[in-house]
Motif scaffolding. Structure first.
Motif, mmCIF file in Angstrom:
data_model
loop_
_atom_site.group_PDB
_atom_site.id
_atom_site.type_symbol
_atom_site.label_atom_id
_atom_site.label_comp_id
_atom_site.label_asym_id
_atom_site.label_seq_id
_atom_site.Cartn_x
_atom_site.Cartn_y
_atom_site.Cartn_z
ATOM 1 N N THR A 82 39.355 31.835 49.201
ATOM 2 C CA THR A 82 40.530 31.994 48.066
ATOM 3 C C THR A 82 41.445 31.065 48.886
ATOM 4 O O THR A 82 42.521 30.992 47.898
ATOM 5 C CB THR A 82 40.702 33.514 48.522
ATOM 6 O OG1 THR A 82 41.894 33.820 47.541
ATOM 7 C CG2 THR A 82 41.098 33.869 49.792
ATOM 8 N N SER A 87 44.854 30.386 38.939
ATOM 9 C CA SER A 87 45.106 31.714 39.958
ATOM 10 C C SER A 87 43.774 32.165 40.281
ATOM 11 O O SER A 87 42.685 31.750 40.007
ATOM 12 C CB SER A 87 45.515 32.809 38.526
ATOM 13 O OG SER A 87 44.183 33.004 37.670
ATOM 14 N N THR A 88 43.687 33.216 40.904
ATOM 15 C CA THR A 88 42.561 33.755 41.883
ATOM 16 C C THR A 88 41.429 34.025 40.543
ATOM 17 O O THR A 88 40.499 33.513 40.871
ATOM 18 C CB THR A 88 42.893 34.909 42.306
ATOM 19 O OG1 THR A 88 43.703 34.707 43.542
ATOM 20 C CG2 THR A 88 41.532 35.544 42.975
ATOM 21 N N SER A 89 41.801 34.591 39.453
ATOM 22 C CA SER A 89 41.108 35.014 38.622
ATOM 23 C C SER A 89 40.310 33.905 37.763
ATOM 24 O O SER A 89 39.234 33.861 37.494
ATOM 25 C CB SER A 89 41.492 36.045 37.490
ATOM 26 O OG SER A 89 42.556 35.484 36.690
ATOM 27 N N GLU A 90 41.373 32.902 37.737
ATOM 28 C CA GLU A 90 40.835 31.470 36.878
ATOM 29 C C GLU A 90 39.707 30.647 38.024
ATOM 30 O O GLU A 90 39.187 30.130 37.318
ATOM 31 C CB GLU A 90 41.997 30.793 36.591
ATOM 32 C CG GLU A 90 42.931 31.138 35.570
ATOM 33 C CD GLU A 90 44.032 30.249 35.314
ATOM 34 O OE1 GLU A 90 44.726 30.300 34.116
ATOM 35 O OE2 GLU A 90 44.651 29.930 36.182
ATOM 36 N N GLU A 121 36.658 33.877 38.504
ATOM 37 C CA GLU A 121 36.092 34.527 37.168
ATOM 38 C C GLU A 121 36.026 33.454 36.222
ATOM 39 O O GLU A 121 35.426 33.539 34.954
ATOM 40 C CB GLU A 121 36.854 35.873 36.532
ATOM 41 C CG GLU A 121 36.610 36.600 37.693
ATOM 42 C CD GLU A 121 37.485 37.819 37.248
ATOM 43 O OE1 GLU A 121 37.784 38.095 35.986
ATOM 44 O OE2 GLU A 121 38.405 38.371 38.098
ATOM 45 N N ASN A 156 38.138 31.574 34.320
ATOM 46 C CA ASN A 156 38.978 31.382 33.042
ATOM 47 C C ASN A 156 38.120 31.847 31.884
ATOM 48 O O ASN A 156 38.519 30.997 30.772
ATOM 49 C CB ASN A 156 39.685 30.171 33.052
ATOM 50 C CG ASN A 156 40.907 30.019 32.310
ATOM 51 O OD1 ASN A 156 41.592 30.985 32.304
ATOM 52 N ND2 ASN A 156 41.019 28.859 31.493
ATOM 53 N N PRO A 196 34.419 42.526 34.339
ATOM 54 C CA PRO A 196 33.450 41.470 35.218
ATOM 55 C C PRO A 196 32.559 41.976 36.200
ATOM 56 O O PRO A 196 31.906 41.324 36.878
ATOM 57 C CB PRO A 196 34.843 40.645 35.825
ATOM 58 C CG PRO A 196 35.683 41.627 36.277
ATOM 59 C CD PRO A 196 35.859 42.744 35.127
ATOM 60 N N ARG A 218 38.305 43.340 47.982
ATOM 61 C CA ARG A 218 38.840 43.959 47.005
ATOM 62 C C ARG A 218 38.200 45.347 46.744
ATOM 63 O O ARG A 218 36.999 45.612 47.257
ATOM 64 C CB ARG A 218 38.230 43.426 45.653
ATOM 65 C CG ARG A 218 38.769 44.144 44.257
ATOM 66 C CD ARG A 218 37.941 43.692 42.905
ATOM 67 N NE ARG A 218 39.023 42.694 42.611
ATOM 68 C CZ ARG A 218 38.945 41.699 41.487
ATOM 69 N NH1 ARG A 218 38.530 42.392 40.325
ATOM 70 N NH2 ARG A 218 39.546 40.628 41.265
#
Length: 298
Positions: free
Chosen positions: A76, A109-112, A115, A117, A198, A237
């Motif tokens: 990360t 971003s972290t999710s992009e 995960e 995008n 997800p 998480r």
């Protein structure tokens, strides 16, 4: 020597010391792909041209055309340079083009990143806009710039990078991927069509048997440090869905592998994955890289 000259010489020496490159690697820093070590910024993938990716690379001396290619996905912190340092430290003599991919935090971003995008505001995005889709374009770029003739590439990802890797394997079909290592992922997209994306495949748009056939037939190595067992890690998480997979990374990796194996057996599908348990190692990307890289066959 007067006091003023002494001070100037002292400051000059300090400046040289502070500017010294700290890596143990003694290869020249290059700004284009070629033999040696360097960093290039890639913007050649048209759908994501405004979201550059930094390619931290090391290419040893030898027949570049024949060298296998490995893409390395960091955690990360996006510290791709540290991951490349570790690769060069331990595998410098291997005839491998190693490229650590930095998805800059100001663009991804972290999710992009983890995960891919695939969705924005709960709306599915076209596949060409996925972060995952840039990998094939980078593969083509590396081959074009170096004359490399590989028909496949390999991947190693740790922590957040492992999240990128296992979801890349799940959702990107018809790629040139050979083998992929997902090491110490924080949580997973389990290929269970009853669990909401997800954390599962439900409502992902990829819940049919073709997705499972592709995924289970892939050469995915799920690598787990058996000491990665801290449930209070600040970067881990904790949601009801994530905790249903286990309370720490090692347990979640075991859950992901065993559930996937069971689903493949239930559907009478070929299961090509490997599970690698690295004893005595916690959340340590360098140790995981050292202990698992040979599974890529490079």
């Amino acid at each position: 020597m007067n006091l003023r000259i002494s001070i100037l010489l002292l400051l000059f020496g300090f400046t040289l010391t502070s500017c010294e490159w700290k890596s143990d690697v003694d290869d020249p820093i290059l700004n284009q792909l070629g033999t040696g070590r360097g960093i290039v910024t890639y913007t050649g993938y048209e759908p994501l041209k405004d979201k550059p990716i930094n390619l931290h690379f090391y290419i040893p001396e030898g027949d570049i055309k024949a060298m296998p290619i490995v893409f390395i996905l960091p955690g990360t912190s996006r510290n791709a340079n540290d991951y490349l340092d570790a690769w060069v430290k331990h595998f410098k003599d291997r005839k491998v083009i190693a490229i650590a991919l930095e998805f800059p935090q100001n663009h991804y971003s972290t999710s992009e990143y983890i995960e891919g995008n695939m969705f924005k505001n709960n709306k599915a995005l076209p596949e060409e806009q996925w972060s995952y889709s840039v990998i094939e374009a980078i593969f083509d770029h590396v081959k074009s710039e170096t004359g490399n003739q590989s028909v496949q590439y390999n991947m190693f990802g740790h922590s957040a990078g492992a999240q990128f890797v296992h979801r890349f394997v799940t959702f990107k079909q018809n790629t040139h991927l050979n083998k992929a290592i997902a090491a110490n992922s924080g949580w997973y997209t389990v290929p269970d069509t009853r669990i909401e994306y997800p954390y599962g495949l439900k409502n992902s748009g990829f819940s049919d048997l073709s997705t499972l056939t592709h995924l289970f037939g892939s050469n995915l190595i799920v690598a787990l440090g058996d000491q990665d067992t801290d449930p209070n890690d600040s970067s881990l998480r904790h949601t009801p869905e994530a905790d249903a997979q286990g309370l720490y990374r090692y347990a979640r990796g075991e859950h992901y592998y065993s559930e996937s194996q069971q689903i493949s057996q239930t559907n009478s599908m070929i299961f090509n994955w490997k599970r690698v348990i690295v004893k005595g190692v916690a959340h340590d990307f360098e140790a995981m890289m050292v202990e698992t890289a040979d599974y890529l066959g490079l």
